[in-house]
Write a protein that holds these residues in place. Structure first.
Motif, PDB file in Angstrom:
ATOM      1  N   UNK A  52     -37.672  47.725 -26.312  1.00  0.00           N
ATOM      2  CA  UNK A  52     -36.359  48.225 -25.890  1.00  0.00           C
ATOM      3  C   UNK A  52     -35.284  47.158 -26.097  1.00  0.00           C
ATOM      4  N   UNK A  53     -35.652  45.902 -25.882  1.00  0.00           N
ATOM      5  CA  UNK A  53     -34.716  44.816 -26.179  1.00  0.00           C
ATOM      6  C   UNK A  53     -34.267  44.911 -27.618  1.00  0.00           C
ATOM      7  N   UNK A  54     -35.245  45.105 -28.465  1.00  0.00           N
ATOM      8  CA  UNK A  54     -34.953  45.185 -29.886  1.00  0.00           C
ATOM      9  C   UNK A  54     -34.004  46.347 -30.179  1.00  0.00           C
ATOM     10  N   UNK A  55     -34.290  47.477 -29.570  1.00  0.00           N
ATOM     11  CA  UNK A  55     -33.441  48.647 -29.768  1.00  0.00           C
ATOM     12  C   UNK A  55     -32.005  48.339 -29.343  1.00  0.00           C
ATOM     13  N   UNK A  56     -31.866  47.710 -28.177  1.00  0.00           N
ATOM     14  CA  UNK A  56     -30.526  47.439 -27.662  1.00  0.00           C
ATOM     15  C   UNK A  56     -29.762  46.477 -28.563  1.00  0.00           C
ATOM     16  N   UNK A  57     -30.460  45.488 -29.069  1.00  0.00           N
ATOM     17  CA  UNK A  57     -29.792  44.534 -29.948  1.00  0.00           C
ATOM     18  C   UNK A  57     -29.402  45.202 -31.263  1.00  0.00           C
ATOM     19  N   UNK A  80     -44.763  45.780 -31.735  1.00  0.00           N
ATOM     20  CA  UNK A  80     -43.434  45.326 -31.359  1.00  0.00           C
ATOM     21  C   UNK A  80     -43.108  44.077 -32.178  1.00  0.00           C
ATOM     22  N   UNK A  81     -41.861  43.926 -32.585  1.00  0.00           N
ATOM     23  CA  UNK A  81     -41.525  42.783 -33.448  1.00  0.00           C
ATOM     24  C   UNK A  81     -41.897  41.449 -32.815  1.00  0.00           C
ATOM     25  N   UNK A  82     -42.640  40.629 -33.536  1.00  0.00           N
ATOM     26  CA  UNK A  82     -42.928  39.275 -33.053  1.00  0.00           C
ATOM     27  C   UNK A  82     -41.942  38.299 -33.709  1.00  0.00           C
ATOM     28  N   UNK A  88     -37.443  38.034 -40.199  1.00  0.00           N
ATOM     29  CA  UNK A  88     -37.183  38.859 -41.379  1.00  0.00           C
ATOM     30  C   UNK A  88     -36.117  39.914 -41.093  1.00  0.00           C
ATOM     31  N   UNK A  89     -36.288  40.590 -39.978  1.00  0.00           N
ATOM     32  CA  UNK A  89     -35.378  41.679 -39.651  1.00  0.00           C
ATOM     33  C   UNK A  89     -33.967  41.152 -39.409  1.00  0.00           C
TER      34      UNK A  89
ATOM     35  N   UNK B 121     -35.394  37.551 -25.339  1.00  0.00           N
ATOM     36  CA  UNK B 121     -35.568  37.556 -23.889  1.00  0.00           C
ATOM     37  C   UNK B 121     -34.387  38.209 -23.189  1.00  0.00           C
ATOM     38  N   UNK B 122     -34.716  39.116 -22.293  1.00  0.00           N
ATOM     39  CA  UNK B 122     -33.656  39.802 -21.564  1.00  0.00           C
ATOM     40  C   UNK B 122     -32.852  38.828 -20.711  1.00  0.00           C
ATOM     41  N   UNK B 123     -33.486  37.727 -20.332  1.00  0.00           N
ATOM     42  CA  UNK B 123     -32.806  36.793 -19.445  1.00  0.00           C
ATOM     43  C   UNK B 123     -31.967  35.766 -20.186  1.00  0.00           C
TER      44      UNK B 123
END
Lengths: 151, 151
Positions: A52-57, A80-82, A88-89, B121-123
């Motif tokens: 979800x972090x990735x989605x938000x960014x 999930x993206x590591x 890369x992304x 990181x969300x934080x």
DNA sequence: GTAATTGCTGAACCTCACTTTAGGTCAAGG
DNA sequence: CCTTGACCTAAAGTGAGGTTCAGCAATTAC
């Protein structure tokens, strides 16, 4: 009660700052795939926080949810993206962002050279037929959508 | 057949590159006010070409149709923007555009400083809670919409 | 004069990104 | 046991910016 029951949708909402309804919507769009507990309630893994972090960014960078889904779907095994994936992304994000900034900068330059003119002529005004239209395919918000990186 | 019959909607569409349906939609939104001929068909003035030009340009700058209407409605007598009007309006456009470029540039800078990190990181990640969210009010496409100038 | 184009209306549909609502179910506390 | 709060679903609503459709009327070209 067990140690690894996963997170409830409410807990996930609290941690990400997203609305519960938004998380359900993301599931419907295929961005996350929670499992269900005995009572039919969604349970999320810790990795879903990162997802979800990735989605938000990615949304901040102007990508649509279908585009973001496409990016996530390219990762092997639906992971999930590591860190390596992110390198890369994010390079792709940067390219899209640079292009967007470039487009806007050119638009500003044309505007500068037009402010005193005011002709608005369909034939000769520099503000028409810009070499770079800000988003040209699809409907909906048609300006300023980033292109999919490396696609 | 008379010399000054005005343009048909199809002719206007050809000259502006807009779809006929889009022109009707703009009329419904109050951006143009064609008159009707004896048979009930829309007839447009030459000034409507300029008006639609203005609409198309303002859209490029990220303004919504209601915002554009508001700008047009401020002109005395519902006239089409003339040279002096344009100088004033375009200055407002430039401000909005500069802000947008600025926001994106800051976003890029944060991305640059994050590419090697990949924490998400969300934080602590700099990519969250950016001081400048790209458009924050209203629903629908929430990124990158320009603010109304001088409002 | 007739056929092909073009135009008309209103309503429905579309994307995007969600939220809201209505009508229920599940889990935990007292 | 019962209430409260969190959760469930499906469907509809929002708003921007249109397009598409059905079923006609008007214009234009030959």
């Amino acid at each position: 009660m067990a140690v690894n029951d996963g997170l409830s949708i409410g807990a996930l909402a609290d941690r990400t700052g997203l609305a519960v309804s938004a998380i359900r919507y993301y599931e419907a769009q295929g961005l996350i795939r929670p499992w269900r507990n005995a009572g039919g309630q969604r349970r999320f893994e810790r990795a879903d926080l990162r997802r979800l972090s990735f989605v938000m960014i990615a949304q901040q960078f102007g990508f649509t949810l279908p585009q973001i889904k496409a990016e996530l779907d390219r990762l092997p095994g639906g992971r999930t993206p590591n860190k390596a994936d992110w390198a890369q992304i994010s390079a792709g994000f940067k390219t899209a962002l640079d292009q967007r900034i470039d487009t806007l900068t050119r638009l500003r330059d044309r505007l500068d050279s037009c402010i005193g003119c005011g002709c608005l002529s369909l034939d000769s005004c520099a503000l028409y037929n810009p070499a770079d239209k800000a988003g040209d395919r699809g409907q909906g918000p048609r300006f300023l959508m980033g292109d999919t990186p490396e696609d």
